[in-house]
Design a protein around this motif. Structure first.
Motif, mmCIF file in Angstrom:
data_model
loop_
_atom_site.group_PDB
_atom_site.id
_atom_site.type_symbol
_atom_site.label_atom_id
_atom_site.label_comp_id
_atom_site.label_asym_id
_atom_site.label_seq_id
_atom_site.Cartn_x
_atom_site.Cartn_y
_atom_site.Cartn_z
ATOM 1 N N LEU A 1 0.792 -1.234 0.000
ATOM 2 C CA LEU A 1 0.000 0.000 0.000
ATOM 3 C C LEU A 1 0.823 1.282 0.000
ATOM 4 O O LEU A 1 0.366 2.317 -0.505
ATOM 5 N N LYS A 2 2.025 1.239 0.571
ATOM 6 C CA LYS A 2 2.706 2.505 0.875
ATOM 7 C C LYS A 2 3.187 3.276 -0.351
ATOM 8 O O LYS A 2 3.429 4.478 -0.249
ATOM 9 N N ASN A 3 3.313 2.606 -1.496
ATOM 10 C CA ASN A 3 3.754 3.307 -2.702
ATOM 11 C C ASN A 3 2.589 3.736 -3.597
ATOM 12 O O ASN A 3 2.807 4.260 -4.692
ATOM 13 N N THR A 4 1.365 3.516 -3.122
ATOM 14 C CA THR A 4 0.181 3.924 -3.882
ATOM 15 C C THR A 4 -0.029 5.425 -3.743
ATOM 16 O O THR A 4 0.100 5.983 -2.647
ATOM 17 N N GLU A 5 -0.363 6.079 -4.839
ATOM 18 C CA GLU A 5 -0.644 7.517 -4.800
ATOM 19 C C GLU A 5 -1.814 7.798 -3.869
ATOM 20 O O GLU A 5 -2.815 7.067 -3.884
ATOM 21 N N PRO A 6 -1.723 8.870 -3.044
ATOM 22 C CA PRO A 6 -2.795 9.172 -2.080
ATOM 23 C C PRO A 6 -4.185 9.256 -2.711
ATOM 24 O O PRO A 6 -5.153 8.733 -2.148
ATOM 25 N N ASP A 7 -4.308 9.880 -3.864
ATOM 26 C CA ASP A 7 -5.617 10.007 -4.510
ATOM 27 C C ASP A 7 -6.208 8.646 -4.864
ATOM 28 O O ASP A 7 -7.403 8.404 -4.676
ATOM 29 N N LYS A 8 -5.365 7.752 -5.364
ATOM 30 C CA LYS A 8 -5.824 6.404 -5.718
ATOM 31 C C LYS A 8 -6.180 5.614 -4.456
ATOM 32 O O LYS A 8 -7.147 4.852 -4.438
ATOM 33 N N LEU A 9 -5.373 5.796 -3.406
ATOM 34 C CA LEU A 9 -5.610 5.114 -2.141
ATOM 35 C C LEU A 9 -6.981 5.492 -1.583
ATOM 36 O O LEU A 9 -7.781 4.632 -1.189
ATOM 37 N N ILE A 10 -7.259 6.791 -1.558
ATOM 38 C CA ILE A 10 -8.527 7.301 -1.019
ATOM 39 C C ILE A 10 -9.706 6.838 -1.878
ATOM 40 O O ILE A 10 -10.732 6.398 -1.353
ATOM 41 N N ALA A 11 -9.553 6.931 -3.201
ATOM 42 C CA ALA A 11 -10.642 6.544 -4.104
ATOM 43 C C ALA A 11 -11.000 5.072 -3.933
ATOM 44 O O ALA A 11 -12.184 4.709 -3.878
ATOM 45 N N LYS A 12 -9.987 4.234 -3.847
ATOM 46 C CA LYS A 12 -10.231 2.799 -3.691
ATOM 47 C C LYS A 12 -10.862 2.495 -2.330
ATOM 48 O O LYS A 12 -11.768 1.658 -2.216
ATOM 49 N N ARG A 13 -10.380 3.175 -1.283
ATOM 50 C CA ARG A 13 -10.920 2.977 0.071
ATOM 51 C C ARG A 13 -12.397 3.358 0.123
ATOM 52 O O ARG A 13 -13.234 2.615 0.650
ATOM 53 N N MET A 14 -12.718 4.518 -0.440
ATOM 54 C CA MET A 14 -14.103 4.983 -0.410
ATOM 55 C C MET A 14 -15.000 4.093 -1.251
ATOM 56 O O MET A 14 -16.131 3.778 -0.855
ATOM 57 N N ALA A 15 -14.503 3.659 -2.393
ATOM 58 C CA ALA A 15 -15.303 2.791 -3.262
ATOM 59 C C ALA A 15 -15.630 1.476 -2.570
ATOM 60 O O ALA A 15 -16.735 0.936 -2.709
ATOM 61 N N LYS A 16 -14.669 0.958 -1.809
ATOM 62 C CA LYS A 16 -14.879 -0.308 -1.103
ATOM 63 C C LYS A 16 -16.039 -0.204 -0.123
ATOM 64 O O LYS A 16 -16.925 -1.073 -0.083
ATOM 65 N N PHE A 17 -16.056 0.862 0.664
ATOM 66 C CA PHE A 17 -17.127 1.014 1.647
ATOM 67 C C PHE A 17 -18.463 1.406 1.007
ATOM 68 O O PHE A 17 -19.517 1.041 1.517
ATOM 69 N N GLU A 18 -18.395 2.111 -0.119
ATOM 70 C CA GLU A 18 -19.640 2.462 -0.810
ATOM 71 C C GLU A 18 -20.335 1.242 -1.384
ATOM 72 O O GLU A 18 -21.557 1.221 -1.532
ATOM 73 N N ARG A 19 -19.555 0.198 -1.725
ATOM 74 C CA ARG A 19 -20.139 -1.029 -2.287
ATOM 75 C C ARG A 19 -20.882 -1.858 -1.245
ATOM 76 O O ARG A 19 -21.708 -2.695 -1.588
ATOM 77 N N MET A 20 -20.564 -1.666 0.014
ATOM 78 C CA MET A 20 -21.156 -2.510 1.063
ATOM 79 C C MET A 20 -22.658 -2.276 1.165
ATOM 80 O O MET A 20 -23.120 -1.143 1.261
ATOM 81 N N GLY A 21 -23.401 -3.364 1.136
ATOM 82 C CA GLY A 21 -24.837 -3.271 1.276
ATOM 83 C C GLY A 21 -25.579 -2.968 -0.018
ATOM 84 O O GLY A 21 -26.806 -2.906 -0.049
ATOM 85 N N VAL A 22 -24.812 -2.782 -1.109
ATOM 86 C CA VAL A 22 -25.438 -2.479 -2.389
ATOM 87 C C VAL A 22 -25.800 -3.773 -3.109
ATOM 88 O O VAL A 22 -24.971 -4.669 -3.239
ATOM 89 N N THR A 23 -27.018 -3.889 -3.548
ATOM 90 C CA THR A 23 -27.458 -5.086 -4.285
ATOM 91 C C THR A 23 -27.895 -4.676 -5.692
ATOM 92 O O THR A 23 -28.341 -3.555 -5.915
ATOM 93 N N LYS A 24 -27.742 -5.600 -6.617
ATOM 94 C CA LYS A 24 -28.135 -5.309 -7.999
ATOM 95 C C LYS A 24 -29.261 -6.237 -8.432
ATOM 96 O O LYS A 24 -29.363 -7.347 -7.976
#
Length: 316
Positions: A293-316
């Protein structure tokens, strides 16, 4: 060593081994064959018990009185290279929430976690691992410090919940937890969260938003404890076992529902049976994730983190 109810067969075999060894010493008769037979029986009994644990038995293991707590993990993983930091710079130092700089091999890390107590006096001192608002604000202060120096954050979660007292609510318990969730979601450094014991409600989530959220094998993570769930639904604690099953709170259930990112195996019988081995296992796991994780760009790190939690509980 304390034994839980379902561990009685293990205790019985250990008692037999002890008696045979004592008899061997007294009589000077070679009993090694009998001891080997009992040790094989012990190994089989352990495997049979721990591979078929119910949800309630996992909850019991997570609360085992000899189970290592946050500071034990930090000291064990850093070989004592840890400096604890105190206070939220506003109200006071919350003893239920601990944190500071530590070295994982040569990797500087900001450790944060809830600390329970090893005896009655220490449990009172640590408020049974239930943090007040100033505890969560201290945690946030330390996270921001880690961000300033571009160092990863590791949180160790072990709490029956945030402190529910009137004074905690008066000082903004809900706001403090909500603020942490918001700030952690956009922190610019890697965050690894590990449930090492109990992970109850917002008290756990207040330091539980991370790039990797992991659970030790014999831990639980849920919006409510089985006892309180039983009390609400059946107006009695007597149905806590059914509640534990229904809540799907074990590491296997949480991973299956894609609410955590991984499960960390414990030594046979639980972390309390071999804490040193457990510290080594967790240390290697943390170093592996930090390296990725430590060499990941901060913007990419944040985007991926937020996307992960946004997916929780979502059904299609």
């Amino acid at each position: 060593m304390d034994y839980l109810d379902f561990e009685k067969p293990i205790k019985d075999i250990l008692d037999q081994i002890e008696k045979v060894r004592a008899l061997e010493s007294e009589s000077e008769v070679d009993m090694s064959d009998k001891i080997k037979e009992l040790e094989k029986k012990l190994d089989k009994s352990r495997k049979d018990i721990y591979k078929n644990l119910t949800a309630w038995q996992v909850v019991q293991l997570s609360r085992h009185p000899q189970r290592p707590y946050t500071l034990a993990y930090i000291q064990g993983m850093t070989d004592g290279h840890f400096i604890e930091l105190h206070g939220d710079r506003n109200v006071k130092d919350d003893k239920a929430m601990v944190g500071g700089w530590g070295l994982l091999d040569e990797e500087p890390v900001m450790f944060i976690g809830q600390q329970k107590g090893v005896n009655t006096k220490m449990r009172q001192y640590r408020n049974f691992g239930m943090a007040n608002p100033e505890g969560y604000r201290k945690a946030l202060r330390l996270m921001k410090m880690a961000e300033k120096f571009n160092r990863p954050v590791v949180t160790l979660i072990d709490t029956p919940g945030a402190f529910p007292g009137l004074e905690a609510e008066e000082r903004g318990q809900g706001e403090a937890i909500a603020r942490n969730i918001y700030e952690m979601s956009k922190l610019k450094v890697p965050i690894i969260c590990v449930i090492i014991g109990e992970g109850a409600s917002g008290g756990a989530l207040g330091i539980g938003v991370g790039d990797q959220v992991l659970m030790l094998e014999n831990t639980w993570y849920s919006v409510i404890s089985p006892e309180n769930c039983s009390t609400i639904l059946w107006r009695s604690w007597d149905y806590k076992e059914q509640a534990a099953e229904a809540l799907k709170l074990t590491a296997k259930d949480m991973f299956g529902n894609k609410l955590i990112d991984g499960i960390i195996k414990e030594p046979m019988g639980g972390a309390h049976t071999n804490p040193t081995e457990m510290f080594g296992i967790l240390k290697e796991e943390l170093l592996s994730h930090i390296s990725k994780l430590k060499n990941t760009e901060p913007d990419k790190l944040i985007a991926k983190r937020m996307a992960k939690f946004e997916r929780m509980g979502v059904t299609k």
